[in-house]
Scaffold this active site. Structure first.
Site, short mmCIF file in Angstrom:
data_model
loop_
_atom_site.label_atom_id
_atom_site.label_comp_id
_atom_site.label_asym_id
_atom_site.label_seq_id
_atom_site.Cartn_x
_atom_site.Cartn_y
_atom_site.Cartn_z
N GLU A 33 -26.03 36.80 -22.10
CA GLU A 33 -24.84 36.62 -21.25
C GLU A 33 -25.14 37.08 -19.81
OE1 GLU A 33 -21.79 39.54 -22.06
OE2 GLU A 33 -20.18 38.17 -21.46
N LYS A 75 -16.14 31.49 -22.14
CA LYS A 75 -15.81 32.64 -23.00
C LYS A 75 -14.30 32.80 -23.14
CE LYS A 75 -17.00 37.60 -23.19
NZ LYS A 75 -17.64 38.68 -22.39
N CYS A 97 -20.55 37.56 -26.55
CA CYS A 97 -20.38 39.01 -26.46
C CYS A 97 -19.07 39.50 -27.09
CB CYS A 97 -20.53 39.44 -25.00
SG CYS A 97 -21.00 41.18 -24.83
N1 LIG Z 1 -19.71 41.72 -21.92
C1 LIG Z 1 -18.92 42.01 -22.95
O1 LIG Z 1 -18.23 41.18 -23.48
C2 LIG Z 1 -18.98 43.44 -23.41
C3 LIG Z 1 -18.31 43.65 -24.75
C4 LIG Z 1 -18.31 45.07 -25.16
O2 LIG Z 1 -18.84 45.94 -24.47
C5 LIG Z 1 -17.65 45.45 -26.42
O3 LIG Z 1 -17.05 44.59 -27.08
O4 LIG Z 1 -17.76 46.63 -26.79
#
Ligand SMILES: NC(=O)CCC(=O)C(=O)O
Length: 259
Positions: free
Chosen positions: A40, A111, A146
């Site tokens: 990502e 996303k 993510c």
């Molecule tokens: N970039 C993200 O989506 C980070 C997600 C995260 O840090 C978490 O779910 O814990």
């Protein structure tokens, strides 16, 4: 089916243009794999919120052009991770890009679940609304990014749309590494699907990244797991195993709610 996950180091001292060249070279080195995956927001850093606006680019921008050429040169399906997309109208989206071996942009996925609660990505980015799948010759990919890992209903929607292999680019922090591995494995087990979870290495905006990209098979067994640093994780998958496991343990047929 061979897949290579490129757990690239994201270092704020390295200019994005140089990281792009390095990423393209790493993709090129994976010629012979069927599918290559980047994480990502590797061009800017998933937690470098203050840099998102400056790093934003349209779908035909420098990262997409470099990744299209890299996919074509290597002759691979390339999930190029995500970019800060400057969408038509000016909204910013966390958008994943998938290229065919001829370099054509065949899928984008914006996303859906933005991270940060009342800060960061959650306020700077506009959420996507559509689950996205992509049939490849040997398996059907389901795309997630993510923080999406925490929302099992997205993965069920992807399974309902035919997904057999989830590809999850991420920029996951080291301090929640336990959640990363647990959630990726849970999505594999509950959906009887492969999970290819590709994170970043390094520290940016003061947030140490977990690394530990990981591949789980449809029974939840670990196929391979990276360490914390920059690394390419290459695995051989058996796409027929998804069908076999789903036949032998047909739990997906026992769903009562949400069908
Ligand atoms: N970039 C993200 O989506 C980070 C997600 C995260 O840090 C978490 O779910 O814990």
């Amino acid at each position: 089916m061979r897949a290579s996950l490129i757990q690239i180091n994201v270092d704020p001292q390295e200019p994005a243009a140089e990281r792009r060249v390095r990423a393209a070279a790493l993709v090129h080195e994976q010629a012979g794999s069927d599918l290559v995956v980047l994480p990502e927001l590797w061009h800017v850093g998933a937690f470098a919120f203050e840099s998102f606006a400056a790093a934003a680019e349209p779908l035909g921008g420098p990262t997409a052009r470099a990744m299209s050429a890299a996919a074509r040169d290597a002759g691979v399906w390339l999930h190029a991770g995500s970019i800060v997309e400057e969408a038509p109208g000016g909204a910013l989206c966390n958008t994943s890009l998938v290229f065919s071996p001829s370099g054509e942009l065949v899928r984008t996925y914006r996303k859906i679940h933005r991270f940060g609660f009342d800060k960061g990505e959650a306020v700077l980015m506009t959420a996507g609304t559509e689950p996205v799948t992509l049939p490849l010759p040997d398996t059907t990919l389901g795309l997630a990014t993510c923080y999406d890992l925490r929302f099992p209903e997205l993965f069920r929607a992807l399974v309902d749309a035919g997904a057999q292999t989830f590809v999850v680019p991420a920029g996951w922090p080291a301090k929640r590494r336990g959640h990363w591995t647990l959630l990726a494995r849970a999505r594999a087990v509950e959906n009887l699907s492969y999970v290819l979870a590709c994170g970043t290495a390094g520290t940016h905006a003061g947030v140490e990244q977990a690394g530990h990209s990981v591949v789980f098979d449809p029974w939840g067994e670990t196929v391979a797991e990276a360490g914390p640093g920059e690394e390419v994780l290459t695995v051989d998958l058996d796409p027929a195993r998804v069908t076999k496991v789903r036949e032998e343990f047909p739990a997906l047929k026992d769903r009562v709610l949400g069908r």
